[in-house]
Design a protein around this motif. Structure first.
Motif, PDB file in Angstrom:
ATOM      1  N   VAL A  93     -12.053  -3.072  47.578  1.00 62.15           N
ATOM      2  CA  VAL A  93     -11.279  -2.500  46.480  1.00 62.15           C
ATOM      3  C   VAL A  93      -9.796  -2.613  46.813  1.00 62.15           C
ATOM      4  O   VAL A  93      -9.325  -2.053  47.804  1.00 62.15           O
ATOM      5  N   LEU A  94      -9.078  -3.345  45.966  1.00 62.15           N
ATOM      6  CA  LEU A  94      -7.634  -3.524  46.118  1.00 62.15           C
ATOM      7  C   LEU A  94      -6.937  -2.600  45.132  1.00 62.15           C
ATOM      8  O   LEU A  94      -7.218  -2.639  43.930  1.00 62.15           O
ATOM      9  N   GLN A  95      -6.036  -1.760  45.631  1.00 63.58           N
ATOM     10  CA  GLN A  95      -5.332  -0.821  44.771  1.00 63.58           C
ATOM     11  C   GLN A  95      -3.894  -1.283  44.550  1.00 63.58           C
ATOM     12  O   GLN A  95      -3.127  -1.432  45.495  1.00 63.58           O
ATOM     13  N   ILE A  96      -3.555  -1.539  43.267  1.00 66.38           N
ATOM     14  CA  ILE A  96      -2.198  -1.921  42.885  1.00 66.38           C
ATOM     15  C   ILE A  96      -1.808  -1.085  41.678  1.00 66.38           C
ATOM     16  O   ILE A  96      -2.512  -1.088  40.663  1.00 66.38           O
ATOM     17  N   ASN A  97      -0.714  -0.357  41.786  1.00 68.34           N
ATOM     18  CA  ASN A  97      -0.188   0.442  40.667  1.00 68.34           C
ATOM     19  C   ASN A  97      -1.256   1.337  40.031  1.00 68.34           C
ATOM     20  O   ASN A  97      -1.424   1.361  38.814  1.00 68.34           O
ATOM     21  N   ASN A  98      -2.001   2.043  40.882  1.00 70.82           N
ATOM     22  CA  ASN A  98      -3.055   2.967  40.442  1.00 70.82           C
ATOM     23  C   ASN A  98      -4.266   2.283  39.822  1.00 70.82           C
ATOM     24  O   ASN A  98      -5.161   2.948  39.299  1.00 70.82           O
ATOM     25  N   ALA A  99      -4.308   0.965  39.862  1.00 66.69           N
ATOM     26  CA  ALA A  99      -5.468   0.234  39.352  1.00 66.69           C
ATOM     27  C   ALA A  99      -6.405  -0.125  40.502  1.00 66.69           C
ATOM     28  O   ALA A  99      -5.941  -0.526  41.586  1.00 66.69           O
ATOM     29  N   ASN A 100      -7.710   0.019  40.282  1.00 69.36           N
ATOM     30  CA  ASN A 100      -8.715  -0.365  41.271  1.00 69.36           C
ATOM     31  C   ASN A 100      -9.249  -1.751  40.912  1.00 69.36           C
ATOM     32  O   ASN A 100      -9.902  -1.920  39.878  1.00 69.36           O
ATOM     33  N   ILE A 101      -8.958  -2.713  41.759  1.00 66.95           N
ATOM     34  CA  ILE A 101      -9.322  -4.102  41.486  1.00 66.95           C
ATOM     35  C   ILE A 101     -10.356  -4.544  42.513  1.00 66.95           C
ATOM     36  O   ILE A 101     -10.151  -4.398  43.722  1.00 66.95           O
ATOM     37  N   GLN A 102     -11.460  -5.089  42.028  1.00 70.22           N
ATOM     38  CA  GLN A 102     -12.518  -5.562  42.917  1.00 70.22           C
ATOM     39  C   GLN A 102     -12.139  -6.932  43.476  1.00 70.22           C
ATOM     40  O   GLN A 102     -11.930  -7.885  42.723  1.00 70.22           O
ATOM     41  N   LEU A 103     -12.024  -7.015  44.796  1.00 71.94           N
ATOM     42  CA  LEU A 103     -11.673  -8.262  45.479  1.00 71.94           C
ATOM     43  C   LEU A 103     -12.896  -8.755  46.239  1.00 71.94           C
ATOM     44  O   LEU A 103     -13.455  -8.036  47.071  1.00 71.94           O
ATOM     45  N   LEU A 104     -13.336  -9.991  45.942  1.00 74.37           N
ATOM     46  CA  LEU A 104     -14.555 -10.531  46.534  1.00 74.37           C
ATOM     47  C   LEU A 104     -14.239 -11.636  47.535  1.00 74.37           C
ATOM     48  O   LEU A 104     -13.561 -12.616  47.204  1.00 74.37           O
ATOM     49  N   ASP A 105     -14.730 -11.453  48.756  1.00 74.91           N
ATOM     50  CA  ASP A 105     -14.637 -12.485  49.789  1.00 74.91           C
ATOM     51  C   ASP A 105     -15.918 -13.316  49.721  1.00 74.91           C
ATOM     52  O   ASP A 105     -16.998 -12.846  50.064  1.00 74.91           O
ATOM     53  N   LEU A 106     -15.787 -14.555  49.254  1.00 79.11           N
ATOM     54  CA  LEU A 106     -16.947 -15.430  49.071  1.00 79.11           C
ATOM     55  C   LEU A 106     -17.065 -16.430  50.210  1.00 79.11           C
ATOM     56  O   LEU A 106     -16.063 -16.788  50.837  1.00 79.11           O
ATOM     57  N   PRO A 107     -18.282 -16.916  50.494  1.00 75.17           N
ATOM     58  CA  PRO A 107     -18.441 -17.931  51.545  1.00 75.17           C
ATOM     59  C   PRO A 107     -17.619 -19.176  51.238  1.00 75.17           C
ATOM     60  O   PRO A 107     -17.379 -19.516  50.078  1.00 75.17           O
ATOM     61  N   GLY A 108     -17.176 -19.867  52.274  1.00 74.90           N
ATOM     62  CA  GLY A 108     -16.422 -21.096  52.094  1.00 74.90           C
ATOM     63  C   GLY A 108     -17.259 -22.160  51.404  1.00 74.90           C
ATOM     64  O   GLY A 108     -18.456 -22.290  51.667  1.00 74.90           O
ATOM     65  N   ILE A 109     -16.637 -22.900  50.484  1.00 71.17           N
ATOM     66  CA  ILE A 109     -17.370 -23.959  49.804  1.00 71.17           C
ATOM     67  C   ILE A 109     -16.991 -25.306  50.404  1.00 71.17           C
ATOM     68  O   ILE A 109     -15.971 -25.448  51.069  1.00 71.17           O
ATOM     69  N   ILE A 110     -17.819 -26.296  50.160  1.00 66.78           N
ATOM     70  CA  ILE A 110     -17.603 -27.637  50.693  1.00 66.78           C
ATOM     71  C   ILE A 110     -17.664 -28.633  49.542  1.00 66.78           C
ATOM     72  O   ILE A 110     -18.039 -28.282  48.431  1.00 66.78           O
ATOM     73  N   GLU A 111     -17.289 -29.862  49.813  1.00 70.07           N
ATOM     74  CA  GLU A 111     -17.394 -30.895  48.786  1.00 70.07           C
ATOM     75  C   GLU A 111     -18.850 -31.042  48.352  1.00 70.07           C
ATOM     76  O   GLU A 111     -19.766 -31.029  49.170  1.00 70.07           O
ATOM     77  N   GLY A 112     -19.069 -31.159  47.061  1.00 69.75           N
ATOM     78  CA  GLY A 112     -20.418 -31.222  46.523  1.00 69.75           C
ATOM     79  C   GLY A 112     -20.984 -29.860  46.199  1.00 69.75           C
ATOM     80  O   GLY A 112     -22.166 -29.729  45.894  1.00 69.75           O
ATOM     81  N   ALA A 113     -20.120 -28.816  46.234  1.00 67.57           N
ATOM     82  CA  ALA A 113     -20.588 -27.451  45.965  1.00 67.57           C
ATOM     83  C   ALA A 113     -21.193 -27.330  44.573  1.00 67.57           C
ATOM     84  O   ALA A 113     -22.200 -26.644  44.371  1.00 67.57           O
ATOM     85  N   ALA A 114     -20.596 -28.013  43.596  1.00 67.21           N
ATOM     86  CA  ALA A 114     -21.082 -27.919  42.220  1.00 67.21           C
ATOM     87  C   ALA A 114     -22.482 -28.474  42.068  1.00 67.21           C
ATOM     88  O   ALA A 114     -23.240 -28.058  41.190  1.00 67.21           O
ATOM     89  N   SER A 115     -22.869 -29.411  42.939  1.00 71.16           N
ATOM     90  CA  SER A 115     -24.211 -29.996  42.854  1.00 71.16           C
ATOM     91  C   SER A 115     -25.200 -29.286  43.764  1.00 71.16           C
ATOM     92  O   SER A 115     -26.322 -29.738  43.937  1.00 71.16           O
ATOM     93  N   GLY A 116     -24.782 -28.173  44.375  1.00 69.02           N
ATOM     94  CA  GLY A 116     -25.721 -27.351  45.120  1.00 69.02           C
ATOM     95  C   GLY A 116     -25.559 -27.357  46.621  1.00 69.02           C
ATOM     96  O   GLY A 116     -26.326 -26.705  47.325  1.00 69.02           O
ATOM     97  N   LYS A 117     -24.570 -28.062  47.168  1.00 67.31           N
ATOM     98  CA  LYS A 117     -24.396 -28.089  48.623  1.00 67.31           C
ATOM     99  C   LYS A 117     -23.882 -26.739  49.110  1.00 67.31           C
ATOM    100  O   LYS A 117     -23.027 -26.129  48.477  1.00 67.31           O
ATOM    101  N   GLY A 118     -24.384 -26.322  50.273  1.00 70.20           N
ATOM    102  CA  GLY A 118     -24.021 -25.019  50.804  1.00 70.20           C
ATOM    103  C   GLY A 118     -24.474 -23.925  49.850  1.00 70.20           C
ATOM    104  O   GLY A 118     -25.567 -23.967  49.312  1.00 70.20           O
ATOM    105  N   ARG A 119     -23.619 -22.937  49.631  1.00 75.90           N
ATOM    106  CA  ARG A 119     -23.906 -21.899  48.635  1.00 75.90           C
ATOM    107  C   ARG A 119     -22.913 -22.035  47.477  1.00 75.90           C
ATOM    108  O   ARG A 119     -22.520 -21.055  46.845  1.00 75.90           O
ATOM    109  N   GLY A 120     -22.516 -23.295  47.218  1.00 74.47           N
ATOM    110  CA  GLY A 120     -21.469 -23.579  46.253  1.00 74.47           C
ATOM    111  C   GLY A 120     -21.748 -23.065  44.863  1.00 74.47           C
ATOM    112  O   GLY A 120     -20.871 -22.504  44.210  1.00 74.47           O
ATOM    113  N   ARG A 121     -22.977 -23.245  44.379  1.00 76.46           N
ATOM    114  CA  ARG A 121     -23.279 -22.815  43.010  1.00 76.46           C
ATOM    115  C   ARG A 121     -23.181 -21.308  42.856  1.00 76.46           C
ATOM    116  O   ARG A 121     -22.760 -20.798  41.819  1.00 76.46           O
ATOM    117  N   GLN A 122     -23.597 -20.576  43.876  1.00 72.83           N
ATOM    118  CA  GLN A 122     -23.499 -19.121  43.817  1.00 72.83           C
ATOM    119  C   GLN A 122     -22.037 -18.679  43.815  1.00 72.83           C
ATOM    120  O   GLN A 122     -21.650 -17.769  43.089  1.00 72.83           O
TER     121      GLN A 122
END
Length: 362
Positions: A93-122
């Motif tokens: 949760v990132l707090q800026i100016n009284n706003a609670n913003i959800q910040l997501l740390d996602l796994p690193g993607i690699i080339e070909g992520a869109a076609s399913g390599k690694g966890r790219g599609r997720q």
């Protein structure tokens, strides 16, 4: 397509090839979705969306996403000198100016992520559901990484920092293609529009261009599955490059240069996040009392901005029937307080007081 010379003689051929490519790519993606649904398991990470906005951090392994999350929030994300330290989605949760913003740390993607390599599609599925994508890049090889990630995102229909084309297509039963343009078109003509519509087997439709768009924009509207998401390009590890290179990065729109390790540029990053999310703080006031500056309404500015009506909807939609008018203090009015109606557009940090209808009023 890469080998074809781009000139007046080949532009129709290239336009049709783009349409074929987009159509086949959509068929592949739809087929994968159906297969996933049949298997009982969908794409994406099981992270519930909450807070006033959601930001997804996307980038290659070891560019500093986990360090940014740990630095900006109270969530500790594992950091290490080896790649793929983060294997799942870690929210903070990132707090800026009284706003609670959800910040997501996602796994690193690699080339070909869109076609399913690694966890790219997720990773990409989470990006589609976010209000802002933070593309975290290594300052030393940022442009190369930026081009690769942008290509992966665009291949699955995510358009970064673009507005949905104002092209209206109304499918009819008969009558053929009726084409109309409100402005002079320089990037496409009626013949190209008809050819692309025929490729999609759309032979009867009203097509109206309200601005000057190209072939790709028309294909995006026909496909109808594109997501238009704001993107902030965050160049991390600027302590490894020269000051001149940092100045070049900062001179480009939507760019921020930081170093989490040396705590450089973090304030600028937070300001840019706030600006790009388009969040607006509205303070409420009761009659005879001072405004409550500790608990603002956090609203997202849409196409029509933030209005008195959208502020009421945030509190309770039942108030719409009871409202007579509102008093506004702030930059959105010529004088304070000013009596305003439901359509009045509010500015950041305006103060609003709702006046209900009297019992004898109709």
């Amino acid at each position: 397509m890469a080998r074809t010379q781009k000139n007046k003689a080949t532009e129709y051929h290239l336009g049709l090839l783009k349409a074929k490519l987009a159509k086949y790519r959509s068929q592949i993606i739809d087929g994968d979705r159906k297969a996933a649904a049949a298997g009982g398991k969908g794409e994406g990470f099981d992270v519930e969306k909450h807070g006033d906005a959601r930001i997804a951090m996307i980038g290659f392994p070891s560019v500093g996403k986990s360090s940014i999350l740990s630095h900006l929030t109270e969530t500790e994300s594992e950091c290490a000198a080896y790649e793929f330290t983060t294997l799942t989605c870690i929210p903070g949760v990132l707090q800026i100016n009284n706003a609670n913003i959800q910040l997501l740390d996602l796994p690193g993607i690699i080339e070909g992520a869109a076609s399913g390599k690694g966890r790219g599609r997720q990773v990409i599925a989470v990006g589609k559901s976010s209000d802002l994508i933070m593309m975290v890049l290594d300052a030393q090889k940022g442009e190369e990484q930026k081009a690769k990630i942008t290509r992966e995102l665009e291949s699955v229909g995510i358009r970064l920092n673009k507005v949905k084309p104002n092209i209206n297509i109304k499918v009819m039963k008969t009558g053929g293609i009726i084409f109309n343009a409100s402005v002079k078109l320089t990037k496409i003509d009626e013949k190209m529009v008809r050819n692309i519509m025929a490729e999609y087997k759309m032979h009867n439709a009203h097509v109206n261009f309200r601005d000057d768009y190209d072939v790709d924009d028309l294909i995006d509207v026909i496909e109808g599955t594109r997501k238009y998401v704001k993107c902030l390009y965050v160049y991390n590890k600027i302590d490894t490059i020269s000051i001149e290179d940092v100045d070049k990065l900062m001179s480009v729109n939507h760019n921020v240069a930081i170093s989490v390790h040396m705590n450089l540029g973090i304030d600028v990053l937070l300001e840019r996040i706030w600006d790009m999310l388009g969040l607006v703080r509205i303070y409420t006031k009761k009659k005879g009392f001072q405004p409550d500056f500790s608990d603002p309404l956090i609203l997202t500015a849409g196409r029509d901005g933030v209005t008195v009506k959208s502020a009421i909807m945030q509190i309770h939609r039942g108030l719409l029937k009871e409202l007579a008018y509102a008093y506004i203090w702030g930059r959105s009015v010529k004088f304070s307080p000013q009596k305003c109606g439901l359509k009045h557009e509010l500015n950041d940090e305006d103060v609003i007081q709702f006046i209900k209808k009297t019992s004898g009023a109709k």
